[in-house]
Design a protein around this motif. Structure first.
Motif: not given
Length: 432
Positions: A405-426
């Motif tokens: 997909s090249y749908d930015r709305a989809l990609l942003t939502e999916a990226a947020h799901s992964l970024l939410g797994r990161l903490n300050s130690r990496g």
């Protein structure tokens, strides 16, 4: 933001400095000053930024010393809440009308600290009665992405807007800007005052692209001369802030309508879904092989790497054995150029290579069954989302249900799901 970095600079050391700072914070002995934000074309006041100050004449009067000491003392979160609460109280006491936006600084890492009970009423009152714009401090954008995602959800859940502060002082801001969807983008004073550098031109180009795509308002900081104002307008800024328009001080008694409303972003609804689960809401998958997905992944990475700014690259590899030395070297080179890159897999170390963040996945994590590549910047957005369904032979014959997909709305939502797994130690451990 003031000219001094809010959480930088030097502060008094030793037990004397600690005792003085602790007394100031315990007594909530801060006060705010307010700097006007104006419409560059007309000079009309369009809002105010609240800036925290310590007691006059103390070693912690200026924010650089105060927030720098709080960071080292482990009390940054508490100080951030106090600064916001006193800003709200003063603004309401001064009769700041709702239609006049109030910009307040918020450290993402402060969300790791619960609001002190004595400040809850003031914070809630301000959130309800003021038009708040939360300024995310750029220095910490890449340090604690999970807190950043939580901050965005909380801020927008309370009806506030987001401003990305000091854009241009850190390459991470350009890489993450397109995923944050800020309503306001604040150009760093160095970009405004020195517009002819290569860095400034790159920043302005990226910000212009983001503003054109999302409708975000561009606000130029550090405007101290008519020449700075002219440069800011040439960069595409419509709002400005700096000593040319007014130094920080008390709020005026009367206000005129700002004349224009700030835009509002819809935000993200990623929740606890995995990237493939999110992509499947938008499109139906197609069955394909691992070999075909390798070609798609390489094409996506190549397209993003040609952009004039750093990218965000998030990738899941099922198990670290699939994160090959060739891929690791390529990713590390992009990270050295300012890209924000995080990789997820079973057995993945927190720092798999210089500049990379890693998250190890538990065996029962649904993400273990997925292959994801998300590449995003202000110019390009593309993603591969796949879930393994069966293996019919060697590794090259593994089959996946896949979505490209090249749908930015989809990609942003999916990226947020992964970024939410990161903490300050990496990344988080298999147990957390």
């Amino acid at each position: 933001m003031p000219s001094a970095s809010r959480a930088g600079g030097s502060a008094p050391g030793g037990s004397g400095g600690d005792a003085e700072f602790d007394a100031i914070l315990d007594r909530r002995a801060l006060y705010p000053v307010f700097q006007p934000i104006v419409v560059l074309a007309t000079g009309r006041v369009a809002g105010y930024e609240a800036l925290a100050r310590g007691p006059a004449g103390s070693a912690f009067e200026l924010p650089a010393a105060m927030f720098g000491h709080a960071l080292r003392a482990g009390r940054l979160g508490e100080l951030d809440w106090v600064a916001r609460a006193v800003a709200f109280r003063h603004a309401l006491r001064a009769g700041l009308p709702y239609e006049m936006p109030l910009f307040v600084n918020v450290e993402p890492m402060a969300l790791r600290t619960r609001c002190p009970p004595d400040l809850v009423a003031s914070v809630d009152d301000g959130a309800e009665r003021l038009q708040v714009v939360a300024e995310i401090t750029e220095r910490f954008l890449g340090e604690d992405p999970a807190a950043l995602m939580a901050l965005m959800t909380r801020v927008r859940g309370r009806g506030a807007r987001i401003a990305l502060d000091d854009v241009g002082s850190n390459p991470a801001s350009l890489a993450l800007m397109s995923l944050l969807s800020p309503e306001v983008i604040k150009l760093d004073r160095e970009v405004v005052q020195h517009p002819d550098t290569a860095v400034a031109r790159q920043v302005v180009q990226a910000v212009r692209a983001e503003s054109a795509r999302t409708g975000a308002v561009v606000l130029a900081e550090g405007i101290e001369t008519p020449q700075h104002r002219a440069s800011a307008i040439a960069m595409g800024a419509t709002l400005g802030q700096g000593w040319l328009f007014g130094r920080p001080g008390p709020l005026p008694r009367r206000h005129t309508h700002p004349g224009a409303d700030l835009p509002r972003s819809a935000g993200s609804r990623a929740g606890d879904s995995t990237p493939f689960q999110i992509a499947r809401r938008y499109r139906d998958p197609a069955l394909t092989t691992r070999r075909a997905l390798i070609r798609v992944s390489a094409r996506l990475e190549a397209m993003a790497s040609r952009a004039p700014e750093a990218m965000v690259l998030l990738a899941t590899f099922q198990h670290r054995v699939h994160f090959t030395a060739t891929v690791r070297t390529r990713y590390a080179a992009w990270a050295a150029g300012g890209a924000f890159i995080a990789v997820f897999a079973g057995g993945m170390p927190a720092r798999p290579a210089p500049g990379l963040r890693g998250v190890t996945l538990r065996a029962d994590d649904p993400l273990v069954g997925e292959w994801t590549v998300i590449v995003v910047n202000s110019y390009f957005a593309g993603g591969l989302f796949a879930e393994e369904v069966r293996s019919t032979g060697g590794d090259g014959q593994r089959e996946f249900d896949a979505i490209v997909s090249y749908d930015r709305a989809l990609l942003t939502e999916a990226a947020h799901s992964l970024l939410g797994r990161l903490n300050s130690r990496g990344g988080r451990s298999a147990d957390g």
